[in-house]
Design a protein around this motif. Sequence first.
Motif, PDB file in Angstrom:
ATOM      1  N   UNK A   1      -9.108  -3.685   2.110  1.00 35.46           N
ATOM      2  CA  UNK A   1      -8.434  -3.409   3.373  1.00 35.46           C
ATOM      3  C   UNK A   1      -8.143  -4.630   4.223  1.00 35.46           C
ATOM      4  N   UNK A   2      -8.531  -5.819   3.726  1.00 33.77           N
ATOM      5  CA  UNK A   2      -8.312  -7.026   4.512  1.00 33.77           C
ATOM      6  C   UNK A   2      -6.863  -7.502   4.391  1.00 33.77           C
ATOM      7  N   UNK A   3      -6.390  -8.205   5.420  1.00 30.60           N
ATOM      8  CA  UNK A   3      -5.078  -8.839   5.377  1.00 30.60           C
ATOM      9  C   UNK A   3      -5.311 -10.335   5.502  1.00 30.60           C
ATOM     10  N   UNK A   4      -5.055 -11.055   4.411  1.00 27.58           N
ATOM     11  CA  UNK A   4      -5.400 -12.473   4.359  1.00 27.58           C
ATOM     12  C   UNK A   4      -4.140 -13.314   4.218  1.00 27.58           C
TER      13      UNK A   4
ATOM     14  N   UNK B   1       1.322  -3.391  12.256  1.00 31.05           N
ATOM     15  CA  UNK B   1       1.086  -1.965  12.545  1.00 31.05           C
ATOM     16  C   UNK B   1       0.998  -1.168  11.246  1.00 31.05           C
ATOM     17  N   UNK B   2       1.911  -1.502  10.307  1.00 25.76           N
ATOM     18  CA  UNK B   2       1.912  -0.796   9.026  1.00 25.76           C
ATOM     19  C   UNK B   2       0.580  -1.001   8.314  1.00 25.76           C
ATOM     20  N   UNK B   3       0.075  -2.226   8.347  1.00 23.75           N
ATOM     21  CA  UNK B   3      -1.195  -2.522   7.679  1.00 23.75           C
ATOM     22  C   UNK B   3      -2.345  -1.762   8.322  1.00 23.75           C
ATOM     23  N   UNK B   4      -2.304  -1.657   9.663  1.00 22.39           N
ATOM     24  CA  UNK B   4      -3.353  -0.880  10.337  1.00 22.39           C
ATOM     25  C   UNK B   4      -3.295   0.574   9.922  1.00 22.39           C
ATOM     26  N   UNK B   5      -2.082   1.036   9.638  1.00 22.94           N
ATOM     27  CA  UNK B   5      -1.898   2.428   9.263  1.00 22.94           C
ATOM     28  C   UNK B   5      -2.383   2.691   7.834  1.00 22.94           C
ATOM     29  N   UNK B   6      -1.961   1.859   6.867  1.00 22.52           N
ATOM     30  CA  UNK B   6      -2.256   2.182   5.466  1.00 22.52           C
ATOM     31  C   UNK B   6      -3.444   1.410   4.907  1.00 22.52           C
TER      32      UNK B   6
ATOM     33  N   UNK C   1      -2.456  -9.862   0.604  1.00 25.10           N
ATOM     34  CA  UNK C   1      -2.480 -11.312   0.722  1.00 25.10           C
ATOM     35  C   UNK C   1      -1.041 -11.759   0.923  1.00 25.10           C
ATOM     36  N   UNK C   2      -0.789 -12.551   1.943  1.00 28.11           N
ATOM     37  CA  UNK C   2       0.559 -13.100   2.069  1.00 28.11           C
ATOM     38  C   UNK C   2       0.520 -14.605   2.190  1.00 28.11           C
ATOM     39  N   UNK C   3       1.593 -15.213   1.668  1.00 26.54           N
ATOM     40  CA  UNK C   3       1.709 -16.656   1.643  1.00 26.54           C
ATOM     41  C   UNK C   3       2.659 -17.072   2.750  1.00 26.54           C
ATOM     42  N   UNK C   4       2.304 -18.131   3.474  1.00 23.14           N
ATOM     43  CA  UNK C   4       3.217 -18.618   4.506  1.00 23.14           C
ATOM     44  C   UNK C   4       2.957 -20.100   4.757  1.00 23.14           C
TER      45      UNK C   4
END
Lengths: 276, 351
Positions: free
Chosen positions: B28-31, B181-186, B191-194
């Motif tokens: 569930x993490x967003x890294x 918001x979408x990530x909080x929902x689902x 993992x995203x690269x930037x």
Amino acid sequence: MFSRQRRNVLPGFRLTMGYTILYLCLIVIVPLLTLPVQSWELGWSAFWRVVSDARVVASYRLSIGAAFAAACVNAVFGLIVAWVLTRYRFPGQRLFDALIDLPFALPTAVAGITLTTLYAPNGWIGRYLNDLGVQVAFTPLGITVALTFIGLPFVVRTLQPVIDDLDLEIEEAASSLGATRWQILRRVVLPFLFPAWLTGFALAFARSIGEYGSVVFIAGNMPMRTEITPLLIITQLEQFNYAAATAIAVVLLVISFALLLAINGLQAWTSRRLAA
Amino acid sequence: MSIEVRNIRKTFGTFAAVRDVSFTVGSGELVALLGPSGCGKTTLLRIIAGLEVQDSGTVLLSGEDASTQDVRARGVGFVFQHYALFRHMTVFDNVAFGLTVRPRSRRPDKAEISRRVHDLLKLVQLDYLHDRYPSQLSGGQRQRVALARALAVEPKVLLLDEPFGALDANVRRDLRRWLRRLHEEIKLTSVFVTHDQEEAFDLADRVIIMNRGQIEQDGRPDEVADQPKSPFVMNFVGNVNRFVGTAAAGRATFGPFTVDYPDAVDSTSRPAAGYARPHELEVSRNLTNGGLPARLVHVTPAGALVRLELLDDESRTIVVDLPRVQQEQEQFHAGERLSVIPRRLTIFLEE
């Protein structure tokens, strides 16, 4: 249609448009229009007699059939060649790439003589094929071989830029969504290439219908069996029968034009959706 | 669904793209994988997805070794920087693709596919465009379609490669908020690269900063911003002023300033660098307060702040951010000589 409301960097819309029309008239439309005019001398019944002669009808069937078969062969193998030349890097690649254009540059008679030598019953390749019971030279098969040679660059050169345009990412996206190699080819790659593929096919096909030089040597020119339409036109010309020659030419022209129009229509319909 | 990356190495020819990288992403993490171009972040993401094969090391998805699985089998959703949509398919067909290529035994029926695609298109707020072709959409809309397409196969993890890289600044900001918001929902492990630090700090629960194929720092956005572990991180996550000096016996000296620095235990003096963010510096007209004298060359208003650009006596540029209120009181103007004092210095010993 002739408005100049949108300013354009290229000057002189009227001048360039006028030039385009004049050029098309001089180079394409006027010469082609003289064909029906000349053949008109025959009158309707004589015209019909010439163009519906059994020998002439057989030649239409042969010319169009062989051209179609050759274009189909090129569509399949041209696609593979174009794919390999665009997608892979290998030694001698530029040489192979240059070889593709050879059928454009080579005098067609040279191609005809070479192919005949190879495929004649005592030729290098023909000898072995003959043992297998396959005769190539002096049969419709030989004509198809010659037309395949002539048509290859059209398919390859039309497809190459489009394959180049197909990002590897598209294929990666498809496989990350679970598609197999075969599904990617069938559902992603081929539909993407289809409009260009069709154009290449149409060009190869159109070129083959009118091809003369490379075919006459390998065809054997037996009436009703291996006589192509362009040859019949030349035969009529050699007998100074200009009206009859143009009559046959008109029919060939109408058939080719109708086929090209149909293929272009199909191509435009499929490519509209791809417009980026 | 967790991701675990252990000792990954990848070399292209003689170029070491990824050098022994290990980290874990909890369920569930967003890294964010953050770093300059060429730091190996995209290669690493592609290795996790199975689009690239590592030279050594393992990738575990939900605790299971996925190293030998190909991309088809891993069940990851991948979003590309340039969308990679299928141009000859409608939006609907693009999103449905992952479901329609399933083997017949696992393929939902037509009505079910249609229902799921429309649900996803509603989720990305594009249901009204379902019969359009990608060429008829804007960049932001295309990227949302690409996201819906990746979600359609119900991936265990979502991997995004510079998902906003090709978009305008405004669209990028909107899409970023929307994605959070979408990530909080689902709550899908993502993992995203930037290469955009603002984007990483704004969106991620955790930021992993990479440089030259290695991890420089791994932490919450506020940790990385406030306690950078290396000069590279210090430089990368925002503007910074660098002062050169020495450190010895618990003290560090940079020109006129001396500060406590317990990390310097030796009594022999070693070269050190002190870093201060533009807002961590103060300026004053009092030239005898023990600060670094410098000449003000430029004043730029920047929103709530005013940015002062100064040159010290050795022609090094110093950038100071002042609250607008202070500048309105003090009225500093170009040409003045001012004294610069750091409120806070982050010190690193130099090799």
